[in-house]
Motif scaffolding. Structure first.
Motif, PDB file in Angstrom:
ATOM      1  N   ARG A 172      25.164  41.088  29.803  1.00  0.00           N
ATOM      2  CA  ARG A 172      24.091  41.679  30.612  1.00  0.00           C
ATOM      3  C   ARG A 172      23.829  40.825  31.863  1.00  0.00           C
ATOM      4  O   ARG A 172      23.547  41.358  32.938  1.00  0.00           O
ATOM      5  N   ALA A 173      23.915  39.511  31.693  1.00  0.00           N
ATOM      6  CA  ALA A 173      23.698  38.615  32.831  1.00  0.00           C
ATOM      7  C   ALA A 173      24.802  38.767  33.872  1.00  0.00           C
ATOM      8  O   ALA A 173      24.544  38.694  35.083  1.00  0.00           O
ATOM      9  N   VAL A 174      26.028  39.003  33.416  1.00  0.00           N
ATOM     10  CA  VAL A 174      27.136  39.258  34.354  1.00  0.00           C
ATOM     11  C   VAL A 174      26.846  40.516  35.168  1.00  0.00           C
ATOM     12  O   VAL A 174      27.015  40.535  36.395  1.00  0.00           O
ATOM     13  N   ASP A 175      26.399  41.569  34.492  1.00  0.00           N
ATOM     14  CA  ASP A 175      26.074  42.813  35.197  1.00  0.00           C
ATOM     15  C   ASP A 175      24.951  42.597  36.206  1.00  0.00           C
ATOM     16  O   ASP A 175      25.000  43.108  37.334  1.00  0.00           O
ATOM     17  N   ARG A 176      23.926  41.859  35.802  1.00  0.00           N
ATOM     18  CA  ARG A 176      22.808  41.582  36.702  1.00  0.00           C
ATOM     19  C   ARG A 176      23.270  40.751  37.902  1.00  0.00           C
ATOM     20  O   ARG A 176      22.884  41.020  39.052  1.00  0.00           O
ATOM     21  N   ALA A 177      24.126  39.750  37.657  1.00  0.00           N
ATOM     22  CA  ALA A 177      24.637  38.922  38.746  1.00  0.00           C
ATOM     23  C   ALA A 177      25.473  39.751  39.718  1.00  0.00           C
ATOM     24  O   ALA A 177      25.416  39.540  40.937  1.00  0.00           O
ATOM     25  N   LYS A 178      26.236  40.714  39.201  1.00  0.00           N
ATOM     26  CA  LYS A 178      27.003  41.601  40.077  1.00  0.00           C
ATOM     27  C   LYS A 178      26.077  42.406  40.977  1.00  0.00           C
ATOM     28  O   LYS A 178      26.368  42.597  42.173  1.00  0.00           O
ATOM     29  N   GLU A 179      24.964  42.882  40.408  1.00  0.00           N
ATOM     30  CA  GLU A 179      23.990  43.622  41.225  1.00  0.00           C
ATOM     31  C   GLU A 179      23.472  42.752  42.373  1.00  0.00           C
ATOM     32  O   GLU A 179      23.363  43.207  43.515  1.00  0.00           O
ATOM     33  N   VAL A 180      23.143  41.503  42.051  1.00  0.00           N
ATOM     34  CA  VAL A 180      22.639  40.575  43.069  1.00  0.00           C
ATOM     35  C   VAL A 180      23.679  40.375  44.163  1.00  0.00           C
ATOM     36  O   VAL A 180      23.364  40.409  45.363  1.00  0.00           O
ATOM     37  N   MET A 181      24.933  40.208  43.766  1.00  0.00           N
ATOM     38  CA  MET A 181      25.983  39.920  44.739  1.00  0.00           C
ATOM     39  C   MET A 181      26.321  41.131  45.598  1.00  0.00           C
ATOM     40  O   MET A 181      26.640  40.987  46.776  1.00  0.00           O
ATOM     41  N   ARG A 182      26.234  42.323  45.037  1.00  0.00           N
ATOM     42  CA  ARG A 182      26.454  43.520  45.843  1.00  0.00           C
ATOM     43  C   ARG A 182      25.342  43.685  46.882  1.00  0.00           C
ATOM     44  O   ARG A 182      25.575  44.164  47.985  1.00  0.00           O
ATOM     45  N   GLU A 183      24.146  43.234  46.501  1.00  0.00           N
ATOM     46  CA  GLU A 183      23.016  43.302  47.438  1.00  0.00           C
ATOM     47  C   GLU A 183      23.093  42.189  48.482  1.00  0.00           C
ATOM     48  O   GLU A 183      22.914  42.432  49.676  1.00  0.00           O
ATOM     49  N   PHE A 184      23.388  40.964  48.035  1.00  0.00           N
ATOM     50  CA  PHE A 184      23.348  39.806  48.931  1.00  0.00           C
ATOM     51  C   PHE A 184      24.648  39.626  49.715  1.00  0.00           C
ATOM     52  O   PHE A 184      24.649  39.095  50.822  1.00  0.00           O
ATOM     53  N   ARG A 185      25.790  40.034  49.135  1.00  0.00           N
ATOM     54  CA  ARG A 185      27.120  39.963  49.762  1.00  0.00           C
ATOM     55  C   ARG A 185      27.492  38.535  50.209  1.00  0.00           C
ATOM     56  O   ARG A 185      27.734  38.266  51.373  1.00  0.00           O
ATOM     57  N   PRO A 186      27.557  37.601  49.252  1.00  0.00           N
ATOM     58  CA  PRO A 186      27.885  36.219  49.620  1.00  0.00           C
ATOM     59  C   PRO A 186      29.344  36.068  50.035  1.00  0.00           C
ATOM     60  O   PRO A 186      30.228  36.793  49.555  1.00  0.00           O
ATOM     61  N   ASP A 187      29.599  35.123  50.932  1.00  0.00           N
ATOM     62  CA  ASP A 187      30.970  34.787  51.324  1.00  0.00           C
ATOM     63  C   ASP A 187      31.630  33.921  50.266  1.00  0.00           C
ATOM     64  O   ASP A 187      32.857  33.901  50.144  1.00  0.00           O
ATOM     65  N   VAL A 188      30.810  33.166  49.523  1.00  0.00           N
ATOM     66  CA  VAL A 188      31.337  32.263  48.504  1.00  0.00           C
ATOM     67  C   VAL A 188      30.230  32.012  47.483  1.00  0.00           C
ATOM     68  O   VAL A 188      29.043  32.075  47.812  1.00  0.00           O
ATOM     69  N   VAL A 189      30.628  31.766  46.224  1.00  0.00           N
ATOM     70  CA  VAL A 189      29.680  31.499  45.147  1.00  0.00           C
ATOM     71  C   VAL A 189      30.001  30.144  44.531  1.00  0.00           C
ATOM     72  O   VAL A 189      31.163  29.842  44.241  1.00  0.00           O
ATOM     73  N   VAL A 190      28.953  29.339  44.333  1.00  0.00           N
ATOM     74  CA  VAL A 190      29.114  27.977  43.812  1.00  0.00           C
ATOM     75  C   VAL A 190      28.317  27.820  42.527  1.00  0.00           C
ATOM     76  O   VAL A 190      27.128  28.166  42.482  1.00  0.00           O
ATOM     77  N   GLY A 191      28.950  27.301  41.482  1.00  0.00           N
ATOM     78  CA  GLY A 191      28.259  26.976  40.242  1.00  0.00           C
ATOM     79  C   GLY A 191      28.213  25.471  40.049  1.00  0.00           C
ATOM     80  O   GLY A 191      29.217  24.791  40.275  1.00  0.00           O
ATOM     81  N   THR A 192      27.048  24.968  39.636  1.00  0.00           N
ATOM     82  CA  THR A 192      26.924  23.521  39.442  1.00  0.00           C
ATOM     83  C   THR A 192      26.592  23.158  37.997  1.00  0.00           C
ATOM     84  O   THR A 192      26.163  22.041  37.721  1.00  0.00           O
ATOM     85  N   GLY A 193      26.796  24.095  37.078  1.00  0.00           N
ATOM     86  CA  GLY A 193      26.627  23.771  35.670  1.00  0.00           C
ATOM     87  C   GLY A 193      25.351  24.311  35.067  1.00  0.00           C
ATOM     88  O   GLY A 193      24.460  24.807  35.752  1.00  0.00           O
ATOM     89  N   GLY A 194      25.265  24.189  33.751  1.00  0.00           N
ATOM     90  CA  GLY A 194      24.187  24.832  33.012  1.00  0.00           C
ATOM     91  C   GLY A 194      24.625  26.240  32.647  1.00  0.00           C
ATOM     92  O   GLY A 194      25.481  26.833  33.310  1.00  0.00           O
ATOM     93  N   TYR A 195      24.038  26.769  31.576  1.00  0.00           N
ATOM     94  CA  TYR A 195      24.484  28.068  31.063  1.00  0.00           C
ATOM     95  C   TYR A 195      24.393  29.183  32.088  1.00  0.00           C
ATOM     96  O   TYR A 195      25.226  30.076  32.127  1.00  0.00           O
ATOM     97  N   VAL A 196      23.386  29.137  32.957  1.00  0.00           N
ATOM     98  CA  VAL A 196      23.168  30.238  33.898  1.00  0.00           C
ATOM     99  C   VAL A 196      24.306  30.380  34.897  1.00  0.00           C
ATOM    100  O   VAL A 196      24.569  31.479  35.394  1.00  0.00           O
ATOM    101  N   SER A 197      25.014  29.296  35.188  1.00  0.00           N
ATOM    102  CA  SER A 197      26.098  29.399  36.171  1.00  0.00           C
ATOM    103  C   SER A 197      27.318  30.114  35.598  1.00  0.00           C
ATOM    104  O   SER A 197      28.177  30.585  36.350  1.00  0.00           O
TER     105      SER A 197
END
Length: 371
Positions: A81-106
Motif C-alpha cells: 500500500r505504501a508503494v502505491d501511495r508513493a507512486k501517487e506522490v511521484m506522479r503528482e510531484f514528478r521528481p527528477d531523482v529519488v534518494v533514500g537514506t534508510g529507515g523502513y519508510v525509504s
C-alpha cells in the motif's frame, strides 16, 4: 535538477543526512523543489517541516520482524500500500531523482521510484548494511556508502560510490571560535573533552562520567563538557554534589558542529553521523557503542574506526569510570598518540561528501533526460 524527492526516517541518523543532501542541492540549484516522504508518527514528521520549503508526504509502514511472525504478513500488505501511495506522490510531484537514506519508510518510496523508471540513489551511513539498503541495492542506480568497509556487503549492487556521509560537509563548515565562545572559554589552546551520548543521552556513559567527575579537578588545564541528554539531565544534575570549575553540565548542545570543531577529544556513541563528524574534523575519540541497535551496527562502526587507528573502543561491559578515566588520561598525557589518532581520523574524513552526492544525482538525472 528541478525536483528531488527524499525519503528516510525512524532516527536522526537517517533524517539528518537527507536534509544535508537537500541543503547541498539547494546551494547549487537555489530554485529546486524538494519533497520528502516519511511517516506520520516518525521523528521525521517533526524534524523535516522545521527545515522549511519542503513538501512533506506520509505513508504507513512498519518494519519486518527478524523472526518468523504473522505480523510480517501485515507488514507486506502495508509495504504494498505504501508503494502505491508513493507512486501517487511521484506522479503528482514528478521528481527528477529519488534518494533514500534508510529507515523502513525509504523502502517503499525508493522501490516505487524504481518501478516508475525514476533515477534512484540510496545512501548507507553505517559499516553494516541496514535491511532497507540490502533490499533496495539490487534495484537502484547507485548505492552511496559512507564507509569503504561497506562495499564488501554489496555484491548485488549496480553501482557503488564511496561518497562519505553528507553530515560531514556541514560539520566541516563549523566555526571553532564560535564553539569556544558559546562555552565561555577564552583560551584558544585549552583542550576540551566532550562527553555526549546523543540527544536522549546514554545511561552507560552517564554512569561512567558520574564516577570520574570528582577527579576532573586533577586536570585544571582541561575543560570538560558533559552533555547528559535532555531525558536524564534533572536526575544527573541532582546526583552531582560538587561541580568542578572546569566542568560544564548541560542537557543538550544546539550548536554542536561549532563545539565539535573546538573539541580536543570526544567520548560518545558510535552512530553513523558521529563517525562522519569525527572524521571530517580529525577528532580523536573514545567510542562506547550502543548494544541496543539493529545488527549491532554501532560496534561494527567503532571497531572499524579503532582498526584504522582513529579511536579507542570500549564496550558497555568494559565502560567503568576507572577504565574511561585511564583511557582519557593516557591521551591527555601523550599528545603524540592523540595527534596520530587525529591524523588517522582526518584521513578517513569526507568533508566534501554532500557535494559528491549532488554530483552523483546530477549524473543519474542526466541519464534519464538523455534517454
Amino acid at each position: 535538477m528541478k525536483r528531488i524527492l527524499l525519503s528516510g526516517g525512524g532516527s536522526g541518523g537517517h533524517i539528518y543526512p537527507a536534509l544535508s543532501i537537500a541543503r547541498a542541492v539547494r546551494r547549487k540549484y537555489p530554485g529546486v523543489e524538494i519533497a520528502y516522504i516519511g511517516t506520520e508518527k516518525g521523528l521525521e514528521s517533526r524534524i523535516v517541516p522545521k527545515e522549511g520549503n519542503i513538501h512533506f508526504y506520509t505513508v504507513e509502514i512498519q518494519g519486518f520482524k527478524r523472526s518468523i511472525s504473522w505480523q510480517n504478513v501485515n507488514t507486506i500488505r502495508k509495504f504494498l500500500r505504501a508503494v502505491d501511495r508513493a507512486k501517487e506522490v511521484m506522479r503528482e510531484f514528478r521528481p527528477d531523482v529519488v534518494v533514500g537514506t534508510g529507515g523502513y519508510v525509504s523502502g517503499p518510496s525508493v522501490y516505487a521510484a524504481y518501478r516508475l523508471g525514476i533515477p534512484t540513489l540510496i545512501h548507507e551511513q553505517n559499516v553494516v548494511l541496514g535491511m532497507t539498503t540490502k533490499f533496495l541495492s539490487r534495484f537502484v542506480d547507485v548505492v552511496a556508502i559512507s564507509l569503504e568497509e561497506s562495499q564488501k556487503y554489496l555484491g548485488r549492487a549496480n553501482r557503488i560510490v564511496f561518497t562519505g556521509n553528507p553530515r560531514a560537509t556541514e560539520v566541516a563548515r563549523a566555526n571553532s571560535a564560535a564553539g569556544r565562545k558559546s562555552l565561555g572559554i577564552r583560551d584558544p589552546h585549552k583542550p576540551i573533552v566532550l562527553f555526549i551520548g546523543g540527544s536522549r543521552g546514554a545511561r552507560a556513559i552517564n554512569e561512567a562520567v558520574l564516577e570520574i567527575i570528582p577527579r576532573m579537578s586533577e586536570m585544571p588545564k582541561v575543560h570538560f563538557v558533559y552533555v547528559t541528554g535532555e531525558t536524564h539531565y534533572e536526575e544527573i544534575r541532582s546526583r552531582i554534589t560538587d561541580v568542578p570549575p572546569n566542568l560544564d553540565v548541560v542537557p543538550f548542545i544546539y550548536n554542536l558542529p561549532d563545539v565539535l570543531a573546538a573539541t580536543w577529544l570526544v567520548v560518545g556513541r558510535a552512530g553513523a553521523s558521529t563517525l562522519a563528524e569525527l572524521t571530517a574534523l580529525g577528532l580523536p575519540s573514545i567510542l562506547i557503542p550502543s548494544p541496543f541497535v539493529t545488527n549491532n551496527h554501532q560496534e561494527a562502526n567503532a571497531r572499524w574506526l579503532e582498526e584504522q587507528g582513529a579511536s579507542k573502543m570500549l564496550l558497555e561491559s568494559e565502560c567503568t569510570g576507572e577504565r574511561l578515566w585511564n583511557e582519557m588520561k593516557r591521551l591527555l598525557e601523550n599528545p603524540e598518540e592523540h595527534d596520530a589518532m587525529s591524523e588517522a581520523a582526518r584521513r578517513l574524513g569526507r568533508p566534501q561528501a554532500a557535494e559528491v552526492l549532488v554530483a552523483e544525482l546530477e549524473k543519474i538525472a542526466k541519464k534519464r533526460v538523455d534517454s
